[in-house]
Enzyme design. Structure first.
Site, PDB file in Angstrom:
ATOM      1  N   GLU A  36      15.907 -10.900  39.622  1.00  0.00           N
ATOM      2  CA  GLU A  36      16.262 -11.630  40.939  1.00  0.00           C
ATOM      3  C   GLU A  36      17.199 -12.984  40.760  1.00  0.00           C
ATOM      4  OE1 GLU A  36      13.309 -11.004  39.368  1.00  0.00           O
ATOM      5  OE2 GLU A  36      11.897 -10.329  40.993  1.00  0.00           O
ATOM      6  N   LYS A  49      14.551 -19.200  32.094  1.00  0.00           N
ATOM      7  CA  LYS A  49      14.178 -19.269  30.949  1.00  0.00           C
ATOM      8  C   LYS A  49      15.031 -18.326  29.922  1.00  0.00           C
ATOM      9  CE  LYS A  49      10.375 -19.443  27.737  1.00  0.00           C
ATOM     10  NZ  LYS A  49       8.781 -19.595  27.494  1.00  0.00           N
ATOM     11  N   GLY A 101       6.984 -20.788  31.368  1.00  0.00           N
ATOM     12  CA  GLY A 101       7.496 -20.983  32.631  1.00  0.00           C
ATOM     13  C   GLY A 101       6.675 -21.700  33.708  1.00  0.00           C
ATOM     14  N   ARG A 102       5.373 -21.331  33.546  1.00  0.00           N
ATOM     15  CA  ARG A 102       4.506 -22.027  34.816  1.00  0.00           C
ATOM     16  C   ARG A 102       4.354 -23.441  34.556  1.00  0.00           C
ATOM     17  NH1 ARG A 102       2.270 -17.763  32.677  1.00  0.00           N
ATOM     18  NH2 ARG A 102       0.568 -17.763  31.557  1.00  0.00           N
ATOM     19  N   HIS A 113      -8.539 -25.033  61.181  1.00  0.00           N
ATOM     20  CA  HIS A 113      -8.385 -24.080  62.577  1.00  0.00           C
ATOM     21  C   HIS A 113      -7.971 -22.682  62.194  1.00  0.00           C
ATOM     22  CE1 HIS A 113      -8.455 -27.436  65.078  1.00  0.00           C
ATOM     23  NE2 HIS A 113      -8.062 -28.220  64.037  1.00  0.00           N
TER      24      HIS A 113
HETATM   25  C1  G6Q Z   1       5.617 -18.238  34.299  1.00  0.00           C
HETATM   26  C2  G6Q Z   1       6.185 -16.738  34.329  1.00  0.00           C
HETATM   27  C3  G6Q Z   1       7.258 -16.382  35.300  1.00  0.00           C
HETATM   28  C4  G6Q Z   1       8.680 -16.731  34.932  1.00  0.00           C
HETATM   29  C5  G6Q Z   1       9.491 -15.948  35.846  1.00  0.00           C
HETATM   30  C6  G6Q Z   1      11.088 -16.583  35.806  1.00  0.00           C
HETATM   31  O1  G6Q Z   1       5.220 -18.483  33.256  1.00  0.00           O
HETATM   32  O2  G6Q Z   1       6.550 -16.310  32.960  1.00  0.00           O
HETATM   33  O3  G6Q Z   1       6.925 -16.787  36.614  1.00  0.00           O
HETATM   34  O4  G6Q Z   1       8.839 -18.262  35.226  1.00  0.00           O
HETATM   35  O5  G6Q Z   1       9.555 -14.671  35.774  1.00  0.00           O
HETATM   36  O6  G6Q Z   1      11.320 -16.015  34.233  1.00  0.00           O
HETATM   37  P1  G6Q Z   1      12.793 -16.920  34.030  1.00  0.00           P
HETATM   38  O7  G6Q Z   1      12.730 -18.252  33.982  1.00  0.00           O
HETATM   39  O8  G6Q Z   1      13.033 -16.284  32.472  1.00  0.00           O
HETATM   40  O9  G6Q Z   1      13.894 -16.298  34.793  1.00  0.00           O
END
Ligand code: G6Q
Length: 553
Positions: free
Chosen positions: A212, A206, A267-268, A384
């Site tokens: 990462e 986003k 994002g989520r 289990h």
């Molecule tokens: C979700 C969070 C988080 C985000 C990641 C990736 O609600 O904000 O999990 O999606 O940190 O962020 P980017 O899409 O900006 O790389």
């Protein structure tokens, strides 16, 4: 904002809970032949049975009163109409617009967002069809066989979960891969298995600033250019999904190959947006749209159904009851469907990042518990392993059991066995086994009095472990969409009840900030911070020494 304990409905609930003291769910079933009928409902192809929770009709009525007085309906309307309910980030929360298949206008700052949503969906269709038909080729003219999504958190977990869940709809000659971890092993393991000439990378971020993702994307790009020997190859092998066109350009991806989404998509909650591109490529755009349609059907149910017959509302209220009054601190999601194996990981983020908060929307500290710890594993594997604690441990874990009536892979009597286990577990968790039953069983096995006395407590199960059962006909894209939307709305309603903002994530931001200076220290670009605690300085020192191959001296 009215606090939880300011509401008369809260105190009535508390008094009602005290009245239930000594009543077990087993008693409630024995007294009421209509319990299953009245504590279950169907919506958008999902069947929910919540009768195996320790609650009565009066409990549900009082919970509904509490929900109304807490403003659930008002907040729901505010979300669906594009108000900026994510107040700490000053953003609207409109994942529902992404799957608004009715195309009803939804305005943000006076502008209908639907034309832009539909435009991106049309671009996703064109692109995914080109990749799937072989019309989109790699730099050397060969069709794509492997698609690697590079993203993390919300830009990874949703698409990864859905692509796994819809495995029967994927093609053997178009393999999906997901790389999220900055641990180089994650990328290296995928690159080892793919051919640079036929691999497409989707860089999903986003912000397009996430350490990462950018690190993985740069390494993937270097690998590709090295193998194909031409910088120009990037154009045919990299596309981006982002809200940040400038950063995408900086990375070297032509914005013609960028799929846009907007700051009102959290994002989520973003798998319904262009973040779903790897889903569309893997299962085809028709199936992606069926996923959207399933979610839309659940949205419409949530938006219009009476609160007392509203599946996400009831699921939220039952969870709230278990956490606030029954003492449940953990929630297990137990899908009896191997293809939902990534659902618990997905919901861990959805639930804990949304409602793992301690500050109300007003900025005061809460004085009540909020989101539970969420975990899970596909059934029957969990049985289990950790079910022991759920049956006989000292902590109360509320559970959701999920199961399809039909399997995509009918094989002998596997599926009947799987389903029998779902029902048996919920029955055992509710009924338990009394001391006298345990005693009778031990005596029947021929134990003498001493043996019975020694074992009887070990064989006794308290019961009253609350469970919901969610059934569906078969795990198809439409059903999966409805199921995910059900959980999203449950989380939304609980956030309202707890008075928190479910749509920010300052804890995630902290992690992004903290790693930067330590990275500088590990690389040797920066002196250790003398103000750091001794453990932080000590750990950096040990790692530097060991990385340089030094001894402990
Ligand atoms: C979700 C969070 C988080 C985000 C990641 C990736 O609600 O904000 O999990 O999606 O940190 O962020 P980017 O899409 O900006 O790389």
């Amino acid at each position: 904002m009215t606090g939880i304990t300011d509401l008369a409905a809260w105190h009535e609930l508390a008094a009602h809970h005290a009245d239930l003291e000594g009543t077990s769910t087993r008693d409630l079933f024995d007294e009421d032949p209509d319990r299953f009928r009245d504590f279950s409902l169907e919506a958008a192809g999902l069947f929910l049975d919540y009768s195996k929770n320790r609650l009565t009709r009066e409990t549900v009525k009082r919970l509904l009163d509490f929900a109304r007085d807490s403003g659930v309906e008002v907040m729901r309307e505010r979300m669906f109409t594009g108000e900026r309910i994510n107040t700490t980030e000053d953003r609207a929360v409109l994942h529902v617009a992404l799957r608004n298949r009715a195309n009803r206008p939804i305005h943000v700052d006076g502008e209908d967002v639907m034309p832009a949503v539909n435009d991106v969906l049309a671009r996703m269709r064109r692109f995914s069809e080109r990749v799937r038909s072989g019309d989109w080729t790699g730099h050397t003219g060969r069709p794509i066989t492997d698609v690697v999504n590079i993203g993390i958190g919300g830009s990874d977990l949703g698409p990864a979960m859905v692509v796994r869940a819809l495995d029967p709809y994927t093609r053997a000659d178009l393999r999906p891969h997901f790389v999220s971890n900055v641990d180089g092993t994650h990328l290296a393991e995928v690159l080892r298995r793919v051919d640079p000439e036929t691999t497409l990378f989707i860089v999903a971020s986003k912000t397009f600033t996430t350490q990462e993702t950018l690190t993985n994307a740069h390494s993937a790009r270097a690998w590709l250019v090295d193998r194909l020997g031409d910088e120009a190859a990037v154009a045919r092998h990299f596309v981006a999904v982002s809200t940040n066109a400038e950063k995408v350009r900086d990375f070297g991806i032509d914005t013609d190959h960028m799929f846009e989404f907007w700051d009102w998509v959290g994002g989520r909650f973003s798998l319904w947006s262009a973040i779903g591109l790897p889903i569309a490529v893997a299962v085809g755009m028709d199936n992606f749209e069926a996923l959207l349609a399933g979610a839309h059907e659940m949205d419409e149910h949530f938006r219009t159904a009476d609160m007392g017959a509203n599946m996400p509302v009831l699921l939220a209220l039952v969870g709230f009851w278990n956490i606030m009054f029954e003492g449940a601190g953990a929630h297990a999601v137990l899908p009896y469907d191997q293809m939902l194996e990534r659902l618990p990981a997905y919901l861990q983020q959805a639930e804990m990042e949304s409602n793992g908060k301690r500050t109300t929307r007003d900025g005061t500290l809460v004085t009540w518990p909020t989101a539970p710890v969420l975990f899970g594993e596909p059934g029957t594997n969990g049985q289990h392993a950790f079910y022991q604690l759920i049956h006989q441990g000292t902590r109360l874990v509320a559970c959701d059991f999920l199961a399809p009536a039909q399997s995509h892979n009918p094989l002998g009597d596997h599926h009947e066995k799987l389903l029998a286990n779902v029902i048996a577990q919920t029955k055992a968790l509710m009924r338990g086994r009394s001391e006298s039953q345990a005693r009778a069983e031990l005596e029947g096995e021929g134990h003498d009095a001493a043996g019975v006395a020694r074992l009887v407590q070990h064989k006794t199960f308290p019961g009253d472990r609350p469970t919901n059962t969610i059934l569906f006909r078969k795990l198809d894209p439409h059903t999966l969409g409805a199921l995910i939307a059900l959980y999203e709305h449950r989380i939304f309603v609980q956030g309202v009840l707890w008075r928190v903002n479910s749509f920010d994530q300052w804890g995630v931001e902290l992690g992004k900030q903290l790693a930067r200076p330590i990275l500088g220290e590990l690389k040797g670009d920066r002196e250790p911070d003398p103000d750091d605690d001794a453990s932080t300085r000590g750990l950096v020192a040990v790692l530097k020494r060991w990385r340089e191959g030094g001894d402990d001296g």
